[in-house]
Design an enzyme around this catalytic site. Structure first.
Site, PDB file in Angstrom:
ATOM      1  N   ARG A  68       0.838  -1.206   0.000  1.00 41.16           N
ATOM      2  CA  ARG A  68       0.000   0.000   0.000  1.00 41.16           C
ATOM      3  C   ARG A  68       0.874   1.258   0.000  1.00 41.16           C
ATOM      4  O   ARG A  68       0.576   2.251  -0.649  1.00 41.16           O
ATOM      5  CB  ARG A  68      -0.910  -0.023   1.235  1.00 41.16           C
ATOM      6  CG  ARG A  68      -2.046   0.969   1.194  1.00 41.16           C
ATOM      7  CD  ARG A  68      -2.977   0.800   2.371  1.00 41.16           C
ATOM      8  NE  ARG A  68      -3.764  -0.411   2.327  1.00 41.16           N
ATOM      9  CZ  ARG A  68      -4.860  -0.589   1.580  1.00 41.16           C
ATOM     10  NH1 ARG A  68      -5.301   0.392   0.811  1.00 41.16           N
ATOM     11  NH2 ARG A  68      -5.524  -1.713   1.601  1.00 41.16           N
ATOM     12  N   HIS A 112     -18.831  10.633   2.050  1.00 44.43           N
ATOM     13  CA  HIS A 112     -19.326   9.315   2.433  1.00 44.43           C
ATOM     14  C   HIS A 112     -20.857   9.354   2.400  1.00 44.43           C
ATOM     15  O   HIS A 112     -21.455  10.292   2.931  1.00 44.43           O
ATOM     16  CB  HIS A 112     -18.825   8.992   3.840  1.00 44.43           C
ATOM     17  CG  HIS A 112     -19.235   7.635   4.311  1.00 44.43           C
ATOM     18  ND1 HIS A 112     -18.591   6.480   3.909  1.00 44.43           N
ATOM     19  CD2 HIS A 112     -20.231   7.236   5.138  1.00 44.43           C
ATOM     20  CE1 HIS A 112     -19.165   5.445   4.477  1.00 44.43           C
ATOM     21  NE2 HIS A 112     -20.173   5.864   5.225  1.00 44.43           N
TER      22      HIS A 112
END
Ligand code: GAR
Length: 223
Positions: A68, A112
């Protein structure tokens, strides 16, 4: 006059929030400039939207990286090369490493499709329906190292109706996302956001008592 704030927008999909930001810039409701749009998938329709507006695009495929950190370092290099000040996550469906979050501390926003801290994570419209909440909505927040936990900048609330499907609720929320996200970014561009602990203080806001919502309504006659 303050310069337009340079943005980098990260996407994974259709990019309707990106489109709302592009439109707000063109309509001069948002004093920003998009320096680059980065997608982790090459078939994201948001890339087409960006190119139509002559915005530089990059595809950085996460499957080609073993860690990552290595992936995020590539994103950081692109964003820094474009002198991006504020990173906008617009339907970017990947978690960011502490390295990325620290590099752009309090300079990463996410949207979100729920009223955080309720329903973090994925499939949140489905979860809101299953839980039987009367309201849901969207949240724009600064990104910290915990997923969907960062300081909240703006929220928009929509009612949830008994006959809602995941699709109908998602569409109602998405419409509000397109209003809330450019507004949150503009507040940043105007220098009106201050992060204090886990709160975001917004300078110069009016306080309107009429913002109270109740659902089901107090009167239940139809029509
Ligand atoms: C939006 O509903 C956004 O809130 C959500 O993905 C959708 C992207 O739509 N983001 C997340 O769920 C992040 N956890 P778009 O590509 O049309 O802007």
């Amino acid at each position: 006059m303050a310069r337009p704030v340079p943005l980098g927008v990260l996407i994974s999909g259709s990019g309707t929030n990106l489109q709302a930001i592009l439109d707000a810039i063109e309509e001069k409701r948002l004093d920003a400039v998009i320096r680059v749009v980065i997608s982790n998938t090459e078939d994201a329709y948001g890339l087409v939207r960006a190119r139509k507006h002559h915005i530089p695009t990059e595809v950085v495929d996460h499957r080609k990286f073993t860690t990552r950190e290595a992936y995020d370092q590539t994103l950081i290099d692109i964003l820094q090369a474009q002198q991006v000040e504020l990173v906008i996550l617009a339907g970017f469906m990947r978690l960011l490493s502490p390295l990325f979050v620290r590099t752009f501390s309090n300079r990463i926003m996410n949207i979100h499709p729920a009223l955080l801290p309720a329903f973090p994570g994925l499939h949140v419209q489905r979860k809101a329906l299953d839980h039987g909440v009367r309201f849901s909505g969207c949240t724009v927040h600064f990104v910290n190292e915990e997923c969907d936990q960062g300081p909240i900048i703006i929220q928009a609330v929509v009612p949830v109706f008994p006959d809602d499907t995941e699709e109908s609720l998602s569409a109602r929320i998405l419409k509000e996302e397109h209003r809330a996200y450019p507004r949150a970014i503009q507040l940043y561009c105007e220098g009106r956001l201050r992060v204090v602990g886990r709160k975001v203080l917004v300078d110069g806001l009016a306080k309107e008592e009429s913002q109270v919502l109740i659902h089901p309504p107090l009167k239940d006659e139809e029509g």
